[in-house]
Scaffold this motif. Structure first.
Motif, PDB file in Angstrom:
ATOM      1  N   GLY A  55       0.830  -1.201   0.000  1.00  0.00           N
ATOM      2  CA  GLY A  55       0.000   0.000   0.000  1.00  0.00           C
ATOM      3  C   GLY A  55       0.858   1.242   0.000  1.00  0.00           C
ATOM      4  N   MET A  59       1.339   2.383   5.449  1.00  0.00           N
ATOM      5  CA  MET A  59       0.000   1.808   5.571  1.00  0.00           C
ATOM      6  C   MET A  59      -0.124   0.998   6.853  1.00  0.00           C
ATOM      7  SD  MET A  59      -2.101  -0.616   2.957  1.00  0.00           S
ATOM      8  CE  MET A  59      -1.114  -2.087   3.196  1.00  0.00           C
ATOM      9  N   SER A 136      -5.740   0.982  -0.812  1.00  0.00           N
ATOM     10  CA  SER A 136      -4.403   0.532  -1.208  1.00  0.00           C
ATOM     11  C   SER A 136      -4.530  -0.558  -2.263  1.00  0.00           C
ATOM     12  CB  SER A 136      -3.659  -0.038   0.004  1.00  0.00           C
ATOM     13  OG  SER A 136      -4.376  -1.153   0.500  1.00  0.00           O
TER      14      SER A 136
ATOM     15  N   MET C 232       0.319   3.590  -4.639  1.00  0.00           N
ATOM     16  CA  MET C 232      -0.620   2.991  -3.689  1.00  0.00           C
ATOM     17  C   MET C 232      -0.283   1.513  -3.452  1.00  0.00           C
ATOM     18  SD  MET C 232      -2.587   5.446  -2.853  1.00  0.00           S
ATOM     19  CE  MET C 232      -4.220   4.972  -2.295  1.00  0.00           C
TER      20      MET C 232
END
Lengths: 208, 372, 620
Positions: A55, A59, A136, C232
């Motif tokens: 992520g 995270m 994520s 991400m």
């Protein structure tokens, strides 16, 4: 071939799903379809494993703190039981016991809904923790894998319910026997996929 | 020990190839191929060991494949000539042959043997060219023995950082000759691919990881038509993918040291009033993105201009003259669609630069040099 | 009698095609739609070659060029080559094995409509804000960065079309396994049926990874997913793997049926049994199997490491062995035969040197270190066009001429056919041979222009001239088709006179129920055997004349697909337009609803009675 011909338990064939050419085709075609579905889920599993715990930097979520095994264990038991009840249903189809089959299918459907309810609860729980779909790569791959399975459960439930309602008054025929059979195959497949999800996602996530 | 084994293998390969060259076929092929393309750009005129290995593999595979083609063509032509219906007769029914085990075995085994001949050097060079262990080698004083360049590919330009030397440049890669030069490759936005055809094959610059490989250059670029080797982006990266060129200057190690030293200590003094005026404009409009000092690290939002005056191209692909430079500054989107350099209106109080301003900027930029 | 021959008005004919489940009519639709997309893709190719005819050209802009190359590749692979081959599989395979139809006629229609609507959706991008522009491979970092809706059209359109292909694959597999005529053992199946079988198996296992890849792309671009966004935690290399796990078998999905077509042609026009039939079957299966083991050879330069590269390099080279077996078997088929150079045979003869050239450059690229130079250069462009045009497209053109009399009971002009061949063949080599050298000379692929004086100017011009020759060839083919259709001269039974396999035994025009009685297959090249033994009535039959069960036509496949088509617009504009979600839901509701209708409504089909059959002298 008269599709509406009525059978008695004595005249009812051993493998009613494979008597007609249509039935044979459906039987084989559905197995092949499940072969493709296996590759589909394999791709999802591979992606999940590649993106697990990945992520944005810092995270806070990871499999070992996020997942709660007791809930998932109950879900697993429910779905495994539903697989068993659908076997009973098919057993009754083989014996030309329509009412028995419908009853066991009804139980299967109820268990399926119970599983689905728990899954929705679980997802909702994660979302409330902030583990949303777009949080994520990990969350995206988790929800997509487990969610695709959930979607299969929904389709399976819809299919079985439709079959039950549609044929409630007509009883068995060589026309609908293959349909019942493939629907139950599908349900088993969903179950098998879940066993892998339970192992790979939850068990290996928490323990491994 | 390890290296000598490798060299031995290379020599054997070369000798093997030399023997192959006895065949007029291969000789013709070599001559034909090396006649193709420009010396500064073609993979057929390799300018370093990696490229040469790959070229030798090209020759070997071409020779094997030519052999296959010749066999096929001979059978094909003879069959076509001998067995036309006109020749065999209109009503003849040919013998319905099922097959032949002997033939089946022949055309299974021979291709396998041919492929083994190709597979062995393939595997060998695959490992050889991926071996970047020497990257971190240091001498007694702890200095790196080899030059490493961190390449960052960006929309649509290249940044070259020399982490061990503390310098950074852009668009023109400068490397020493006759030694392995190691590369750390990365992309800053979308995927690109780093390719210097004469030196050796390409390697992708990914967004999520660093790729490593090495190249060698055994020829100084000064003798080339334009004094540089050409480099290309080989992965589709957007509208101006075709224009994402870079150039490579190869210097002999001593000169390279001199160059690196002067990069580290760049201090540009504007040559005249015009250039001074240009510097002022530059300092108000451009300097937030463009650095002019060669000392530094990677990560600049726009190409480092410390050695701009020494470059071979404007924007990587246009002839290096003031006219093109001015055109480029005043309308980057026109020349390199999709690039991220701001249009002049956004950095010059909403106006295009005037002709005077452009002249001044051009004079200043052309004076940024470390080689003169 | 009423159920058989009826003269229909125009509207009724349209309705008939919209609702048909007959494999022969679906074949015609595949051929027509695929042909249309082939022309569109060809026009895109011409635009590419015009732009690259000279250095620093500005015929099209940089962004538009990327849209054109993307659509050229995507259209040619997904919307032209594959559907046209599907057309021939539909037209020929059931007849070759003596089946009444395919196993799932309803799904067959559904597969076609999915392909067509997917293709239309993809091409609508031209009129709705711009086509996809990240290449047909649509690598993830670029496809995420691409502005506008182009990539959305790509992902959704291919998703719909891909579902159709997947359904078709299963359908063909079941048909071949379950519905072969008595006596048609696996080792008596004609090669085209065999290759259809293996290609369908490849579809079954190769399309799901593409489905998942596209699904991720859709989720990332439209629904907030993060599979490919590395900030991400995502990873773009996943896309490359999924795409090529699909993409490499896809090449074999295309080329194996082409091999099948050429196998039929070589035997037919040499009047000789296919040499080494069993090794041909073996090679086909082996190629299909190995096709799944080599995808990473498209990714040598991605940085997977030397071990992965070495393994995939050697595995790739292994494919040359079964492919080489095929080439030599074909050569030995014509060797000792009686070669008649008809148009289809001309294509087959042109195919051998072209495909061998494409095959050997493939081996060169399998050598990973060498591929570092060749990858993403014009060499690879030359290579895959040699394989796909020199293999697949030549097979398609050959099959158009070969099977036209079977499908339409008309013969295309042989004279014009040969003109088409020579223009196309010469143009093809002119266009692509020289591109090998452009690649070696350092020209990267997918460049919208190139600077003058890099040594590429002349070769690019020659390449563009070659493309014009190919275009002339295709135009002659179109003229040929129009003339033939207008003239409408019946071709009759066994039009090539030396037909060997079952499809040539059927009377012309082919009755909608196919063979009146299921034929008995007595060996490989069963029709040839009957003819050699002096059987004048066609075939030996396995059953007495009896009632035939046929499926009903249905409009549901069309509606089902329409629902997905509508839903795709909802997905496309998700997060941008208020009506997006309602439209998405509406579309899916239409599809699910029509599935439910299909499920609830009994559809038992109908019977053609024995008496009607006895009176029927053919006719559609």
């Amino acid at each position: 071939m008269d599709f509406n011909k009525k059978y008695t338990p004595q005249t009812w064939p051993d493998h009613p799903e494979q008597v007609t050419l249509e039935g044979k085709n459906k039987f084989l075609g559905f197995w092949l379809f499940l072969g493709g579905e296996t590759v589909l889920f394999a791709s999802l599993f591979a992606t999940y494993l590649a993106l697990k715990n990945k992520g944005p930097s810092g995270m806070e979520f990871s499999t070992d703190t996020l997942f709660e095994l007791p809930l998932v264990f109950i879900m697993t038991m429910i779905l495994l039981t539903s697989s068993l009840t659908s076997v009973y249903a098919m057993y009754h189809m083989k014996n030309h016991n329509f009412r028995g089959m419908q009853t066991w299918l009804a139980i299967t459907v109820l268990l399926g809904f119970a599983f689905l309810g728990l899954e929705i609860y679980e997802f909702n729980h994660y979302v409330h923790l902030g583990f949303t779909y777009g949080q994520s790569a990990f969350s995206s791959s988790f929800f997509t894998l487990v969610g695709t399975h959930g979607l299969h459960v929904v389709i399976g439930l819809g299919w079985i319910i439709l079959l039950m309602l549609r044929n409630a008054k007509r009883g068995f025929s060589l026309y609908n026997a293959p349909k019942y059979y493939t629907a139950s195959l599908y349900w088993h497949f969903i179950d098998v996929v879940w066993v892998f999800i339970f192992t790979v996602v939850y068990l290996m996530g928490v323990v491994g | 020990m390890k290296t000598t084994m490798k060299e031995g293998f290379d020599l054997a390969m070369m000798r093997g190839l030399k023997k192959w060259r006895l065949f007029s076929l291969l000789a013709a092929l070599t001559i034909f191929l090396s006649g193709c393309g420009e010396e500064y750009l073609s993979t057929l005129t390799p300018a370093g060991q990696v490229g040469r290995d790959q070229f030798n593999l090209l020759l070997l595979s071409s020779a094997i494949m030519a052999l296959v083609i010749i066999v096929v063509v001979i059978i094909y032509v003879v069959a076509l000539v001998k067995f036309r219906r006109k020749k065999v007769g209109e009503d003849v029914i040919p013998k319905q042959v099922e097959g032949s085990h002997t033939l089946e075995i022949i055309w299974t085994v021979i291709p396998i043997l041919l492929l083994i001949v190709l597979a062995i050097p393939t595997v060998y060079y695959t490992y050889k060219h991926a071996d970047v262990a020497a990257m971190d080698q240091v001498d007694e004083e702890g200095n790196k023995t080899n030059v490493t360049v961190n390449v960052t590919a960006k929309l649509y330009w290249w940044e070259f950082e020399y982490p061990d030397l503390g310098i950074v440049t852009a668009q023109e890669l400068v490397v020493p000759t006759d030694q392995k030069v190691f590369f750390n490759l990365k992309a800053a936005d979308v995927k690109h691919s780093f390719w210097i055809p004469t030196a050796g094959g390409k390697m992708d610059t990914n967004v999520e990881n660093v790729n490593q490989f090495y190249l060698e250059f055994d020829k100084e670029s000064a003798g080339l038509e334009q004094g540089v080797f050409y480099g290309k982006c080989a992965e589709l990266c957007g509208p101006s993918h075709a224009l994402m060129d870079f150039k490579v200057k190869t210097l002999e190690p001593k000169e390279f040291k001199v160059w690196a030293e002067s990069m580290k200590t760049t201090e540009h003094v504007a040559a005249d009033d015009l250039a001074t005026k240009g510097e002022e404009i530059f300092n108000t409009s451009c300097i937030t993105c463009h650095a002019t000092s060669g000392a530094g690290t990677a990560g600049g939002p726009a190409p480092n201009l410390a050695a701009f005056g020494d470059r071979n191209r404007v924007a990587g692909f246009m002839p290096h003259d003031e006219e093109n430079l001015k055109n480029w500054i005043n309308d980057p989107q026109e020349y390199k669609p999709g690039n991220l350099m701001p249009q002049p209106e956004t950095i010059n109080n909403g106006k295009k630069f005037s002709e005077d301003q452009l002249d001044a900027l051009a004079a200043y930029l052309m004076g940024l040099s470390v080689e003169k | 009698m009423s159920s058989i021959a009826k003269k229909k008005g125009f509207g009724a004919t349209i309705w008939d095609y919209l609702t048909t489940v007959d494999h022969k009519k679906i074949a015609v639709m595949y051929l027509a739609a695929g042909g249309l997309f082939f022309v569109i893709g060809g026009i895109e190719a011409m635009l590419i070659r015009i732009q690259l005819a000279q250095p620093d050209n500005d015929f099209v802009s940089a962004g538009l060029f990327n849209e054109i190359i993307t659509m050229h590749g995507t259209t040619m692979i997904f919307l032209a080559a594959m559907p046209i081959l599907f057309g021939f599989m539909n037209a020929v395979m059931p007849l070759q094995i003596g089946a009444r139809d395919v196993a799932f006629p309803f799904l067959n229609a559904l597969g076609f409509w999915l392909f067509l609507f997917g293709g239309i959706f993809l091409n609508l991008s031209w009129f709705m804000g711009g086509a996809p522009d990240a290449g047909w491979t649509s690598y993830a970092s670029l496809s995420l960065a691409s502005p506008g809706h182009g990539i959305d059209f790509y992902a959704l359109g291919l998703q719909i079309a891909g579902a159709g292909t997947y359904i078709g694959g299963i359908n063909f597999l079941v048909t071949i396994i379950n519905m072969r005529a008595p006596g048609m053992t696996y080792m008596r199946m004609p090669l085209f049926t065999w290759t259809t079988f293996v290609a369908s198996a490849l579809i079954l296992f190769a399309f799901p990874p593409l489905t998942i890849g596209l699904f991720f792309l859709i989720l990332d671009r439209m629904f907030g997913g993060n599979f490919f966004d590395h900030t991400m935690g995502g990873n773009t290399i996943i896309w490359e793997h999924l795409f090529w796990i699909f993409g490499h078998p896809e090449v074999y999905i295309l080329i194996l049926p082409a091999f099948g077509i050429f196998s039929e042609i070589f035997a037919l026009f040499s009047r000789k049994r296919l040499f080494g039939y069993s090794s041909m079957v073996f090679a086909t299966v082996l190629i299909g199997f190995l096709g799944f083991m080599v995808w990473a050879h498209h990714m040598f330069t991605v940085g997977l490491g030397p071990t992965a590269n070495a393994i995939f390099a050697v595995a790739t080279m292994a494919i040359a062995v079964p492919t080489g077996m095929k080439i030599f078997n074909w050569l030995l088929t014509i060797w000792g035969g009686s070669i008649k150079v008809t148009t289809p045979m001309l294509y087959a003869l042109g195919f051998i040197p072209s495909f061998v050239a494409g095959g050997v450059t493939g081996i060169m690229q399998a050598a990973a270190p060498l591929d570092y130079q060749l990858h993403d250069s014009y060499f690879i462009v030359a290579h895959f066009h040699y394989v796909i045009v020199g293999g697949v497209v030549l097979a398609i053109l050959a099959a158009v001429h070969l099977y036209w009399p079977l499908m339409f009971n008309q013969m295309l002009s042989e004279k014009l056919g040969k003109w088409t061949f020579w223009f196309f063949f010469i143009g093809f080599h002119l266009t692509f041979f020289i591109q090998h050298f452009l690649g070696l000379m350092g020209m990267p692929r997918r460049v919208f222009t190139f600077g003058a004086n890099q040594g590429w100017d002349l070769f690019n011009l020659i390449s563009s001239i070659g493309a014009a020759f190919m275009a002339v060839g295709v135009i002659i083919l179109v003229v040929n088709i129009i003339i033939t259709v207008v003239k409408n001269v019946p071709a009759g039974n066994d039009p090539w006179e030396d037909g060997r396999t079952l499809e040539w035994a059927i009377p012309q025009p082919v009755p909608f129920y196919n063979f009146k009685q299921t034929p008995l297959v007595r060996g490989l090249d069963t029709f040839w055997i009957e003819k050699q033994e002096g059987n004048k009535v066609g075939m030996t039959y396995a059953e007495p004349l009896s009632d035939i069960h046929m499926p009903n036509n249905s409009f549901i496949p069309f509606v089902m697909t329409l629902g997905l088509f509508i839903a795709a617009f909802g997905a496309l504009y998700h997060g941008e337009k208020d009506w997006a979600i309602p439209v998405l839901v509406l579309g899916i509701a239409i599809t699910v609803g029509s599935m439910a209708v299909r499920s609830i409504k009994d559809d038992h089909g109908f019977h053609i009675h024995k008496e009607d059959l006895m009176n029927d002298k053919g006719g559609k």
